[in-house]
Design a protein around this motif. Structure first.
Motif, PDB file in Angstrom:
ATOM      1  N   VAL A 117       0.839  -1.204   0.000  1.00  0.00           N
ATOM      2  CA  VAL A 117       0.000   0.000   0.000  1.00  0.00           C
ATOM      3  C   VAL A 117       0.874   1.254   0.000  1.00  0.00           C
ATOM      4  N   LEU A 118       1.890   1.256   0.852  1.00  0.00           N
ATOM      5  CA  LEU A 118       2.786   2.407   0.955  1.00  0.00           C
ATOM      6  C   LEU A 118       3.562   2.646  -0.336  1.00  0.00           C
ATOM      7  N   GLY A 119       3.999   1.559  -0.974  1.00  0.00           N
ATOM      8  CA  GLY A 119       4.734   1.692  -2.228  1.00  0.00           C
ATOM      9  C   GLY A 119       3.915   2.411  -3.290  1.00  0.00           C
ATOM     10  N   VAL A 120       2.639   2.029  -3.401  1.00  0.00           N
ATOM     11  CA  VAL A 120       1.735   2.674  -4.366  1.00  0.00           C
ATOM     12  C   VAL A 120       1.508   4.137  -3.993  1.00  0.00           C
ATOM     13  N   ILE A 121       1.328   4.398  -2.698  1.00  0.00           N
ATOM     14  CA  ILE A 121       1.089   5.767  -2.222  1.00  0.00           C
ATOM     15  C   ILE A 121       2.287   6.671  -2.510  1.00  0.00           C
ATOM     16  N   ILE A 122       3.491   6.166  -2.222  1.00  0.00           N
ATOM     17  CA  ILE A 122       4.705   6.955  -2.459  1.00  0.00           C
ATOM     18  C   ILE A 122       4.828   7.335  -3.930  1.00  0.00           C
ATOM     19  N   LEU A 123       4.583   6.375  -4.805  1.00  0.00           N
ATOM     20  CA  LEU A 123       4.661   6.622  -6.252  1.00  0.00           C
ATOM     21  C   LEU A 123       3.636   7.671  -6.665  1.00  0.00           C
ATOM     22  N   TRP A 124       2.398   7.520  -6.189  1.00  0.00           N
ATOM     23  CA  TRP A 124       1.337   8.442  -6.565  1.00  0.00           C
ATOM     24  C   TRP A 124       1.600   9.858  -6.045  1.00  0.00           C
ATOM     25  N   LYS A 125       2.053   9.981  -4.802  1.00  0.00           N
ATOM     26  CA  LYS A 125       2.298  11.307  -4.234  1.00  0.00           C
ATOM     27  C   LYS A 125       3.459  12.018  -4.908  1.00  0.00           C
ATOM     28  N   GLU A 126       4.480  11.272  -5.320  1.00  0.00           N
ATOM     29  CA  GLU A 126       5.598  11.899  -6.024  1.00  0.00           C
ATOM     30  C   GLU A 126       5.162  12.372  -7.409  1.00  0.00           C
ATOM     31  N   ILE A 127       4.332  11.571  -8.078  1.00  0.00           N
ATOM     32  CA  ILE A 127       3.783  11.989  -9.373  1.00  0.00           C
ATOM     33  C   ILE A 127       2.917  13.244  -9.191  1.00  0.00           C
ATOM     34  N   SER A 128       2.099  13.239  -8.140  1.00  0.00           N
ATOM     35  CA  SER A 128       1.237  14.393  -7.854  1.00  0.00           C
ATOM     36  C   SER A 128       2.075  15.638  -7.586  1.00  0.00           C
ATOM     37  N   TYR A 129       3.156  15.465  -6.816  1.00  0.00           N
ATOM     38  CA  TYR A 129       4.051  16.602  -6.535  1.00  0.00           C
ATOM     39  C   TYR A 129       4.600  17.194  -7.826  1.00  0.00           C
ATOM     40  N   ARG A 130       5.065  16.337  -8.714  1.00  0.00           N
ATOM     41  CA  ARG A 130       5.679  16.812  -9.959  1.00  0.00           C
ATOM     42  C   ARG A 130       4.660  17.512 -10.854  1.00  0.00           C
ATOM     43  N   ILE A 131       3.434  17.011 -10.872  1.00  0.00           N
ATOM     44  CA  ILE A 131       2.383  17.644 -11.673  1.00  0.00           C
ATOM     45  C   ILE A 131       2.050  19.030 -11.120  1.00  0.00           C
ATOM     46  N   VAL A 132       1.836  19.117  -9.809  1.00  0.00           N
ATOM     47  CA  VAL A 132       1.412  20.370  -9.195  1.00  0.00           C
ATOM     48  C   VAL A 132       2.543  21.396  -9.174  1.00  0.00           C
ATOM     49  N   ILE A 133       3.792  20.963  -8.915  1.00  0.00           N
ATOM     50  CA  ILE A 133       4.906  21.919  -8.893  1.00  0.00           C
ATOM     51  C   ILE A 133       5.149  22.493 -10.281  1.00  0.00           C
ATOM     52  N   LYS A 134       4.923  21.680 -11.320  1.00  0.00           N
ATOM     53  CA  LYS A 134       5.054  22.164 -12.699  1.00  0.00           C
ATOM     54  C   LYS A 134       4.012  23.244 -12.974  1.00  0.00           C
ATOM     55  N   LYS A 135       2.780  22.997 -12.530  1.00  0.00           N
ATOM     56  CA  LYS A 135       1.711  23.978 -12.732  1.00  0.00           C
ATOM     57  C   LYS A 135       1.949  25.240 -11.905  1.00  0.00           C
ATOM     58  N   SER A 136       2.563  25.093 -10.730  1.00  0.00           N
ATOM     59  CA  SER A 136       2.842  26.268  -9.903  1.00  0.00           C
ATOM     60  C   SER A 136       3.859  27.182 -10.580  1.00  0.00           C
ATOM     61  N   LYS A 137       4.813  26.583 -11.291  1.00  0.00           N
ATOM     62  CA  LYS A 137       5.805  27.375 -12.023  1.00  0.00           C
ATOM     63  C   LYS A 137       5.179  28.054 -13.232  1.00  0.00           C
ATOM     64  N   GLU A 138       4.247  27.351 -13.880  1.00  0.00           N
ATOM     65  CA  GLU A 138       3.577  27.915 -15.053  1.00  0.00           C
ATOM     66  C   GLU A 138       2.690  29.096 -14.675  1.00  0.00           C
ATOM     67  N   THR A 139       2.108  29.041 -13.473  1.00  0.00           N
ATOM     68  CA  THR A 139       1.162  30.074 -13.044  1.00  0.00           C
ATOM     69  C   THR A 139       1.752  31.090 -12.068  1.00  0.00           C
ATOM     70  N   ASN A 140       3.002  30.868 -11.624  1.00  0.00           N
ATOM     71  CA  ASN A 140       3.652  31.738 -10.633  1.00  0.00           C
ATOM     72  C   ASN A 140       2.857  31.787  -9.326  1.00  0.00           C
ATOM     73  N   SER A 141       2.272  30.661  -8.941  1.00  0.00           N
ATOM     74  CA  SER A 141       1.416  30.617  -7.762  1.00  0.00           C
ATOM     75  C   SER A 141       2.159  30.073  -6.544  1.00  0.00           C
ATOM     76  N   THR A 142       2.256  30.906  -5.491  1.00  0.00           N
ATOM     77  CA  THR A 142       2.919  30.454  -4.262  1.00  0.00           C
ATOM     78  C   THR A 142       2.050  29.451  -3.504  1.00  0.00           C
ATOM     79  N   SER A 143       0.724  29.658  -3.521  1.00  0.00           N
ATOM     80  CA  SER A 143      -0.144  28.721  -2.797  1.00  0.00           C
ATOM     81  C   SER A 143      -0.208  27.371  -3.507  1.00  0.00           C
TER      82      SER A 143
END
Length: 290
Positions: A117-143
């Motif tokens: 369960v943890l292995g799947v969660i770690i993979l998913w959360k890292e993918i989520s981080y990369r998706i959201v951090i990319k969008k934060s750079k595109e939008t210049n959003s601190t939040s």
């Protein structure tokens, strides 16, 4: 799609993902005898509320400028970031408290299937981080960046839980509290990440000059406008996903006031066209004495 719409869509992605993961972690932690997973579920639950705050902040920031807010409503974003950091600090404190309490209380060894369960969660959360951090750079959003780090901190707590449970399973009796120690260490990581998120938001509220790359781009693009011979002072303030600038542009000192006024408007229009994330632009014309 506008940067505001991109940010809102990304936040919905975070909310749905966090709801599902909080449920999975809570159930797996309860039935799998893993206090680290339960602590992880607590962290994900705070993520849900923080993502909702981000969404509400974006909705408010979308409001157009008005008489009372001539620069728009973008300053709500770093305020929302402060609230997100507060959620992170609270969740880290709760995790640390529960971990210390569980270390002092004898309990069963976690189930081996919780590692899957943890292995799947770690993979998913890292993918989520990369998706959201990319969008934060595109939008210049601190939040949105803060929301991305919520995903990363979640991945960190899951990694620590994975290590702790592995130690408990490998070494057996006497090591049942390994996942509790892992959760305690993870709370320290979360607190450190909280500072990393808070620092740029604080700079935004204080109108700190920390946009060197944008400053150079503004100066370069300004020289593309006919009869602008150079730039002098350039102050940049960030509000939400927009940058407001005060720019001193240099022109021939012998031209008329009307001509200088026209050049200022041409410069403003050119900067808005070339750098879409600029908001309010104030141009002050300076005579070029050379």
């Amino acid at each position: 799609m506008s940067i505001e719409q991109t940010a809102i869509k990304t936040t919905y992605f975070s909310i749905v993902g966090n709801i599902l993961l909080a449920l999975i972690k809570g159930l797996a932690g309860f039935f799998g005898n893993s206090y680290a997973l339960i602590a992880d579920a607590i962290e994900s639950t705070t993520d849900i509320f923080s993502s909702i705050l981000v969404l509400l902040g974006f909705k408010y920031a979308e409001r157009p400028a008005d008489e009372n807010h001539p620069y728009g409503h973008g300053k709500i974003e770093p305020i929302i970031t402060f609230l997100i950091v507060a959620f992170l600090v609270i969740s880290a404190t709760v995790i640390a408290y529960e971990s210390i309490d569980n270390i002092q209380t004898p309990h069963k060894t976690p189930k081996s299937w919780t590692l899957i369960v943890l292995g799947v969660i770690i993979l998913w959360k890292e993918i989520s981080y990369r998706i959201v951090i990319k969008k934060s750079k595109e939008t210049n959003s601190t939040s949105l960046k803060a929301d991305a780090w919520h995903h990363r901190s979640d991945a960190i707590t899951s990694i620590m839980a994975f290590i702790g449970i592995s130690i408990a399973l490998i070494f057996g009796k006497g090591y049942e509290t390994a996942d509790d120690w892992a959760a305690l260490i993870a709370s320290g990581f979360i607190l450190y990440n909280s500072y990393l998120i808070l620092r740029p938001a604080l700079g935004e509220i204080m109108d700190e000059q920390r946009y060197d790359e944008l400053l150079e781009e503004i100066r370069k693009k300004s020289l593309e406008v006919p009869r602008v011979t150079g730039t002098e002072k350039c102050f940049i303030r960030k509000a939400g996903m927009k940058f407001h600038i005060d720019l001193h542009a240099m022109v021939d000192g012998t031209i008329s006031v009307t001509k200088g006024h026209d050049i200022a408007h041409l410069l403003k229009d050119h900067l808005h066209h070339e750098i879409p994330n600029l908001g309010h632009i104030l141009i002050h014309i300076e005579p070029d004495d050379l």
